[in-house]
Design a protein around this motif. Structure first.
Motif, mmCIF file in Angstrom:
data_model
loop_
_atom_site.group_PDB
_atom_site.id
_atom_site.type_symbol
_atom_site.label_atom_id
_atom_site.label_comp_id
_atom_site.label_asym_id
_atom_site.label_seq_id
_atom_site.Cartn_x
_atom_site.Cartn_y
_atom_site.Cartn_z
ATOM 1 N N UNK A 112 83.013 16.871 19.662
ATOM 2 C CA UNK A 112 82.933 16.800 18.206
ATOM 3 C C UNK A 112 82.126 15.609 17.711
ATOM 4 N N UNK A 113 82.231 14.469 18.393
ATOM 5 C CA UNK A 113 81.586 13.254 17.909
ATOM 6 C C UNK A 113 80.249 12.956 18.581
ATOM 7 N N UNK A 114 80.058 13.415 19.810
ATOM 8 C CA UNK A 114 78.847 13.064 20.548
ATOM 9 C C UNK A 114 77.912 14.258 20.686
ATOM 10 N N UNK A 115 78.384 15.325 21.312
ATOM 11 C CA UNK A 115 77.485 16.453 21.573
ATOM 12 C C UNK A 115 77.060 17.160 20.292
ATOM 13 N N UNK A 116 77.883 17.076 19.251
ATOM 14 C CA UNK A 116 77.491 17.682 17.980
ATOM 15 C C UNK A 116 76.245 17.018 17.407
#
Length: 381
Positions: A112-116
């Motif tokens: 949710x926080x990085x790959x998005x």
């Protein structure tokens, strides 16, 4: 050596035979960052640099592959390092994956926080409902990612049914098998494409080392994972690997004791007025009991409960134990207690994956069960 079939035998012997030169029964700790070559490119045993390969690490990788009935294994410095490598090996900007609606907080945070930020999309679906997972799959979906049992709600996904749904759509299925361990469940035999472990937990089993692993039968996927394992360098050191191998040797006997103790703890908690509900797949009333009984040898040492009185009562319960240590992580020989909403799953607050604030997670250890029950009884007074 012939190929042993029994799990406990493989746990002790797979991946290493006594040293031919000196007879050492345990795999040596190869604490060397580099390896001498016989001429340029003349590698002895295939080793050149410890990030790329290490004999101690190779023994662990082969051992874990044998336990999960996989052809290939790769070890990492943590479960999250393994998660990161797998996501980068399988996803590209614009791709999509499906995750459980009660996934581990660290997995959710990374996605949710990085790959998005790199154009990766995701949807959530209940791991208990293969039809809902089917509905969540899109034309750009590349992975279905499940845990079973899930962390911390202990929901059960029917691995064979979900594998059928994923493969019908041309999608790979990843199973995080950390809670069950390969002793209780082998997802690849049920159709999973990749198995993930935080070896920190039950596999290492002694709360003294951090690690992760990926196991698969897919040769190309293993090659892609191996490239990132070397290229990004999230590899475990030989001392951590040695400790993990040491832990694996007793995995079978430990998991049986964890399961025995969990069942005895549940017998006590099931009649306690301050416990609203027990979440454990071994209970007949658990919605995933039948699926768990089909695919698991036993139901494990993880127990979650909903405490009457809300968040404050749950915090008091966590603070009141002595043998159950208030700490994150799980799967060690010692019993642990935690409040996921404020600890391991704080990152899910306000999301579709938010956990109840009166949920307490128990990692039931291998101490004497009468002492553990007495400790819980005192804390609930």
């Amino acid at each position: 050596m012939h190929n042993p079939q029994g799990f406990a035998t493989r746990a002790i012997h797979a991946g290493y035979e006594p040293n031919k030169e000196n007879g050492a029964v345990n795999v040596p700790i190869y604490a060397s960052s580099t390896f001498a070559q016989d001429g340029v490119g003349g590698l002895r045993g295939g080793y050149e640099y410890a990030r790329t390969g290490n004999p101690t690490r190779k023994a662990l990788e082969d051992n874990l592959a044998a336990l999960e009935n996989a052809a290939y294994g790769r070890a990492f410095s943590s479960g999250m390092a393994a998660t990161d490598a797998l996501l980068r090996a399988t996803l590209r900007p614009g791709d999509h994956l499906v995750i459980p609606n009660d996934a581990y907080g660290g997995t959710f945070r990374l996605i949710d926080k990085v790959f998005s930020q790199w154009g990766i999309e995701y949807s959530v679906a209940p791991v208990t409902d293969p039809a809902a997972i089917r509905d969540a799959i899109r034309p750009n979906t590349k992975l279905v990612w499940i845990e079973t049992p899930t962390n911390p709600l202990l929901n059960i996904g029917d691995i064979a049914a979900i594998a059928e749904v994923a493969h019908a759509a041309g999608v790979k299925l990843v199973v995080d098998n950390t809670f069950a361990s390969p002793y209780l469940q082998q997802p690849i035999t049920l159709g999973a494409d990749v198995v993930l472990h935080s070896t920190t937990k039950y596999i290492g089993g002694h709360s003294d080392t951090v690690g992760g692993a990926l196991l698969t039968n897919d040769e190309q996927l293993d090659a892609d994972i191996a490239f990132l394992q070397n290229g990004s360098g999230g590899v475990p050191g030989p001392f951590d690997v040695f400790l993990t191998l040491r832990g694996i040797k007793t995995l079978a006997v430990r998991m049986d004791r964890h399961s025995d103790n969990a069942e005895k703890v549940i017998d006590f908690l099931s009649t306690h007025p301050k416990i609203e509900k027990i979440l454990y797949p071994g209970l007949d009333g658990h919605p995933g009991h039948d699926a768990a009984a089909r695919q698991m040898k036993r139901f494990g040492g993880m127990v979650s409960v909903l405490v009457a009185g809300g968040r404050e009562a749950a915090e008091q319960f966590c603070a009141g134990t002595q043998l159950f240590t208030l700490a994150e992580s799980l799967g060690g020989i010692e019993s642990l207690i935690e409040l996921p909403a404020a600890m391991t799953h704080a990152s899910t607050a306000g999301s579709l994956l938010e956990v109840p604030d009166n949920l307490v997670r128990l990692s039931v250890g291998i101490e004497d069960s009468t002492d553990l029950i007495g400790d819980l009884e005192n804390a609930l007074r």
